[in-house]
Design an enzyme around this catalytic site. Structure first.
Site, PDB file in Angstrom:
ATOM      1  N   PHE A  55     -12.308 -12.917   8.188  1.00  0.00           N
ATOM      2  CA  PHE A  55     -11.069 -12.979   8.144  1.00  0.00           C
ATOM      3  C   PHE A  55     -10.446 -14.296   9.100  1.00  0.00           C
ATOM      4  O   PHE A  55     -10.783 -14.191  10.137  1.00  0.00           O
ATOM      5  CB  PHE A  55     -10.210 -11.730   8.417  1.00  0.00           C
ATOM      6  CG  PHE A  55      -8.641 -11.744   7.747  1.00  0.00           C
ATOM      7  CD1 PHE A  55      -8.250 -11.551   6.600  1.00  0.00           C
ATOM      8  CD2 PHE A  55      -7.673 -12.024   8.722  1.00  0.00           C
ATOM      9  CE1 PHE A  55      -6.922 -11.558   6.201  1.00  0.00           C
ATOM     10  CE2 PHE A  55      -6.397 -12.306   8.515  1.00  0.00           C
ATOM     11  CZ  PHE A  55      -6.228 -11.892   7.044  1.00  0.00           C
ATOM     12  N   ASP A 105     -13.936  -4.944  13.239  1.00  0.00           N
ATOM     13  CA  ASP A 105     -12.466  -4.763  12.752  1.00  0.00           C
ATOM     14  C   ASP A 105     -12.464  -4.005  11.759  1.00  0.00           C
ATOM     15  O   ASP A 105     -13.148  -4.049  10.375  1.00  0.00           O
ATOM     16  CB  ASP A 105     -12.188  -6.230  12.391  1.00  0.00           C
ATOM     17  CG  ASP A 105     -10.824  -6.548  11.775  1.00  0.00           C
ATOM     18  OD1 ASP A 105     -10.363  -5.508  11.218  1.00  0.00           O
ATOM     19  OD2 ASP A 105     -10.428  -7.526  12.189  1.00  0.00           O
ATOM     20  N   TYR A 137      -1.244  -1.129   8.060  1.00  0.00           N
ATOM     21  CA  TYR A 137      -0.217  -1.443   6.889  1.00  0.00           C
ATOM     22  C   TYR A 137      -1.087  -1.575   5.450  1.00  0.00           C
ATOM     23  O   TYR A 137      -0.677  -1.627   4.500  1.00  0.00           O
ATOM     24  CB  TYR A 137       0.627  -2.645   6.776  1.00  0.00           C
ATOM     25  CG  TYR A 137      -0.115  -3.885   7.323  1.00  0.00           C
ATOM     26  CD1 TYR A 137      -0.965  -4.639   6.331  1.00  0.00           C
ATOM     27  CD2 TYR A 137       0.075  -4.259   8.750  1.00  0.00           C
ATOM     28  CE1 TYR A 137      -1.422  -5.811   6.601  1.00  0.00           C
ATOM     29  CE2 TYR A 137      -0.697  -5.475   9.054  1.00  0.00           C
ATOM     30  CZ  TYR A 137      -1.632  -6.155   7.983  1.00  0.00           C
ATOM     31  OH  TYR A 137      -1.893  -7.321   8.541  1.00  0.00           O
ATOM     32  N   LYS A 138      -2.768  -1.304   5.827  1.00  0.00           N
ATOM     33  CA  LYS A 138      -3.444  -1.340   4.536  1.00  0.00           C
ATOM     34  C   LYS A 138      -3.684  -0.056   4.016  1.00  0.00           C
ATOM     35  O   LYS A 138      -2.799   0.679   3.549  1.00  0.00           O
ATOM     36  CB  LYS A 138      -4.770  -2.018   4.839  1.00  0.00           C
ATOM     37  CG  LYS A 138      -4.244  -3.700   5.284  1.00  0.00           C
ATOM     38  CD  LYS A 138      -5.301  -4.482   5.269  1.00  0.00           C
ATOM     39  CE  LYS A 138      -5.170  -5.994   5.610  1.00  0.00           C
ATOM     40  NZ  LYS A 138      -5.958  -6.904   6.487  1.00  0.00           N
ATOM     41  N   ARG A 140      -8.801  -9.738  -6.723  1.00  0.00           N
ATOM     42  CA  ARG A 140      -9.243  -8.682  -5.822  1.00  0.00           C
ATOM     43  C   ARG A 140      -8.296  -7.197  -6.199  1.00  0.00           C
ATOM     44  O   ARG A 140      -6.985  -7.447  -6.716  1.00  0.00           O
ATOM     45  CB  ARG A 140      -8.701  -8.896  -4.392  1.00  0.00           C
ATOM     46  CG  ARG A 140      -9.602  -9.070  -3.388  1.00  0.00           C
ATOM     47  CD  ARG A 140      -9.236  -8.948  -1.821  1.00  0.00           C
ATOM     48  NE  ARG A 140      -8.043  -8.739  -1.488  1.00  0.00           N
ATOM     49  CZ  ARG A 140      -7.577  -8.494  -0.484  1.00  0.00           C
ATOM     50  NH1 ARG A 140      -8.644  -8.769   0.542  1.00  0.00           N
ATOM     51  NH2 ARG A 140      -6.337  -8.413   0.254  1.00  0.00           N
TER      52      ARG A 140
HETATM   53  C1  LIG Z   1      -5.517  -7.844   7.268  1.00  0.00           C
HETATM   54  C2  LIG Z   1      -6.668  -8.250   8.196  1.00  0.00           C
HETATM   55  C3  LIG Z   1      -5.852  -8.725   9.577  1.00  0.00           C
HETATM   56  C4  LIG Z   1      -4.574  -8.977   9.596  1.00  0.00           C
HETATM   57  O1  LIG Z   1      -3.999  -9.347  11.119  1.00  0.00           O
HETATM   58  P1  LIG Z   1      -2.715  -9.179  11.517  1.00  0.00           P
HETATM   59  O2  LIG Z   1      -2.306  -9.639  12.683  1.00  0.00           O
HETATM   60  O3  LIG Z   1      -1.971  -8.002  10.984  1.00  0.00           O
HETATM   61  O4  LIG Z   1      -1.983 -10.158  10.480  1.00  0.00           O
HETATM   62  C5  LIG Z   1      -7.019  -9.173  10.397  1.00  0.00           C
HETATM   63  N1  LIG Z   1      -8.342  -9.202  10.346  1.00  0.00           N
HETATM   64  C6  LIG Z   1      -8.865  -8.665   9.012  1.00  0.00           C
HETATM   65  C7  LIG Z   1     -10.071  -8.405   8.945  1.00  0.00           C
HETATM   66  C8  LIG Z   1      -7.926  -7.941   8.033  1.00  0.00           C
HETATM   67  O5  LIG Z   1      -8.366  -7.827   7.002  1.00  0.00           O
END
Ligand SMILES: *Cc1c(COP(=O)(O)O)cnc(C)c1O
Length: 419
Positions: free
Chosen positions: A133, A205, A230-231, A379
Site C-alpha cells: 500500500f 500490516d 475502520y476496515k 474490488r
Molecule cells: C488502508 C490501509 C492503510 C491506511 O492508512 P491510513 O493511515 O489509515 O490512511 C495503510 N496500509 C494498508 C496496507 C492499508 O490497507
C-alpha cells in the site's frame, strides 16, 4: 425430462441454500445497513455497527457533557488506548498488554518501522513489498532515509530466497498478509519464520486481515504489527489504528515519537523522558477519545464470534462470488485476479476490466457499493459478519447487465477521494 436451470437460477438456488444454512446470519443485525444497498466495500470503510450510535451519544452527552474532565478517570478515557488495544488483541491472537490503539495507521506504521530498525541497529536493509500500500512504501522510504538504511523491494514469493542470501543484513521485513489489490493471502507464519531464521524482525500490516481471518501474532512470533480500525473492524471513518509490539521487545523498545502520554509518570512533569513500562510506552499524545470509544463499541460486533467461523464463511462467500464471476462475467471480458485456491485468498475478490472505474460508478448508482483500484481492478470486499451470498449474486447480476447493455460511462470524470 428435467430442464437444466439457467446459470442465474442455479446460482440463486445455491445462494438461498447457503444463506439459509448460515449460522452467522443473525450477526447481520449487529450492523445498521441501509436497505436496498449491497455493501461490498467494508474493506475500505466498514458499515455502522448497531452498538455505536448509543455508545457515542453516551460518550458525548453524559461522559463529556456532564462528567467533563473528570471522565478521564471516572469513565476510563485515560486507559482507553490500552483497553481498546487489548480488545483488538483478542482478534489478532495477542495476549493483553501488547497492543495500543489511538493514532492513525500511517503514524503507527512509522512508529513500528522506526522502532524495529532501532532494535536491529547493526543491519542496513529494510525489506518491503514493491506492491505494498502506498503509505507503507512511502514510510519505509522515510524511515530508511532517517536511519541511513537501504530499502529493498522484494515480492513476497521471493522473500524466503532473498532472506536466505542476504538476510544477515536485514533489520526488518515489512509486509501485509493480504494484497490490497488482488486479495492474495500470503503465509504469515512461513515468512515470519524466514525473517527470524535470518535474525531479522517481522512487521506485519494487518489492515486487510484484522477481523477478516484468524490471526495468531503471539504464536507465530510476529515482532510488530499495525492495522486499521475502520476496515473490517468497522470503527468508523478515520477510526484509530492499532500497534502491536511483542512483549519480548518492550523493555528495549524506543519509539520515534516519545510523547508525554507514553512517559512512566505522565503527570510528574519530569524534564527527561522515561518510557512507561510495557506497550504504554508506545503511546504518543492525548488520544482521540470519541473515535476510540466509537471503535470500542464497534468491536462488540465480534462478541462471541469465532474467527475460524468468520474465515469459513468468508471463503464460502468469496468462492461463491468467483463462481458467479465465472458464469456471468468472464464471457463479458472480466478476468479474476484473486487466487482460486482458498488457502491463498483473503476476504475479497478482484476482477479486472478496462472500464473498472465506470463500472464501479454505475454499480453504485444501482445500489451495489464496490470500489476500484487504478487502472483496471474492481474490488469486492466481503465481511462474514454481514455479507450474504445473495448480496454477491445481486452484485454479479447487476454488473453483468450493466456491461452487457453498455449502460455505463466508460470514462467517467475522476472521482474524489476514495481510500
Ligand atoms: C488502508 C490501509 C492503510 C491506511 O492508512 P491510513 O493511515 O489509515 O490512511 C495503510 N496500509 C494498508 C496496507 C492499508 O490497507
Amino acid at each position: 425430462m428435467t430442464t437444466a436451470l439457467s446459470a442465474p437460477a442455479a446460482l440463486r438456488a445455491r445462494a438461498a441454500r447457503l444463506d439459509a444454512d448460515d449460522p452467522m446470519a443473525p450477526l447481520r443485525a449487529r450492523f445498521l445497513l441501509p436497505p436496498d444497498v449491497v455493501h461490498l466495500d467494508g474493506n475500505s470503510l466498514g458499515p455502522l455497527p448497531a452498538a455505536v450510535p448509543a455508545a457515542l451519544d453516551d460518550v458525548v452527552r453524559r461522559q463529556w457533557g456532564t462528567g467533563l474532565i473528570g471522565s478521564w478517570n471516572a469513565n476510563g478515557w485515560w486507559e482507553a488506548p490500552l483497553r481498546v488495544g487489548d480488545a483488538i488483541g483478542t482478534l489478532i491472537g495477542a495476549a493483553p498488554g501488547q497492543t495500543v490503539a489511538g493514532d492513525s495507521t500511517s503514524v503507527q506504521l512509522f512508529t513500528a518501522l522506526d522502532a524495529a530498525a532501532a532494535l536491529r541497529p547493526d543491519r542496513p536493509l529494510l525489506v518491503t513489498d514493491p506492491g505494498h500500500f502506498p503509505t507503507d512504501r512511502y514510510l519505509a522510504d522515510a524511515v530508511a532515509r532517517r536511519r541511513d538504511l537501504e530499502v529493498r523491494r522484494v515480492e513476497p514469493a521471493d522473500l524466503p530466497r532473498f532472506l536466505a542470501a542476504e538476510g544477515h543484513r536485514v533489520a526488518v521485513v515489512s509486509y501485509s498478509p493480504v494484497d490490497f489489490r488482488t486479495g492474495e493471502l500470503y503465509d504469515m507464519r512461513a515468512l515470519t519464520g524466514a525473517a527470524h531464521d535470518a535474525g531479522a524482525l517481522a512487521l506485519w500490516d494487518l489492515c486487510h486481515a484484522a477481523g477478516a481471518l484468524p490471526l495468531d501474532v503471539d504464536a507465530i512470533g510476529v515482532d510488530l504489527a499495525v492495522g486499521c480500525g475502520y476496515k473490517f473492524l468497522s470503527g468508523g471513518p478515520g477510526a484509530p489504528a492499532f500497534l502491536y509490539v511483542a512483549r519480548c521487545h518492550h523493555a528495549v523498545l524506543e519509539t520515534p515519537l516519545p510523547g508525554w502520554t507514553g512517559h512512566a509518570d505522565p503527570f510528574g512533569l519530569a524534564q527527561e523522558y522515561t518510557p512507561a513500562p510495557g506497550i504504554a510506552r508506545a503511546r504518543i499524545g492525548t488520544p482521540p477519545v470519541l473515535s476510540l470509544l466509537a471503535l470500542e463499541a464497534a468491536l462488540t460486533a465480534f462478541d462471541g464470534v469465532d474467527l475460524a467461523d468468520v474465515r469459513a464463511k468468508s471463503l464460502s462467500l468469496t468462492g461463491f462470488l468467483l463462481d458467479c464471476a465465472d458464469a456471468l462475467l468472464t464471457p463479458l471480458g472480466f478476468t479474476s485476479v484473486t487466487p482460486a485456491d482458498p488457502a491463498r485468498r483473503g476476504s475479497q475478490v478482484t476482477l479486472r476490466h478496462p472500464h473498472a472505474r465506470g463500472l464501479v460508478v454505475a454499480l453504485a448508482e444501482r445500489g451495489v457499493i464496490a470500489d476500484m483500484r487504478a487502472p483496471d481492478l474492481l474490488r469486492f470486499g466481503v465481511n462474514a459478519l454481514f455479507t450474504t451470498h445473495r448480496d454477491l449474486l445481486t452484485a454479479a447480476l447487476r454488473l453483468r447487465d450493466l456491461t452487457r447493455d453498455a449502460a455505463y460511462d466508460p470514462a467517467p470524470p475522476a472521482a474524489g477521494p476514495v481510500t
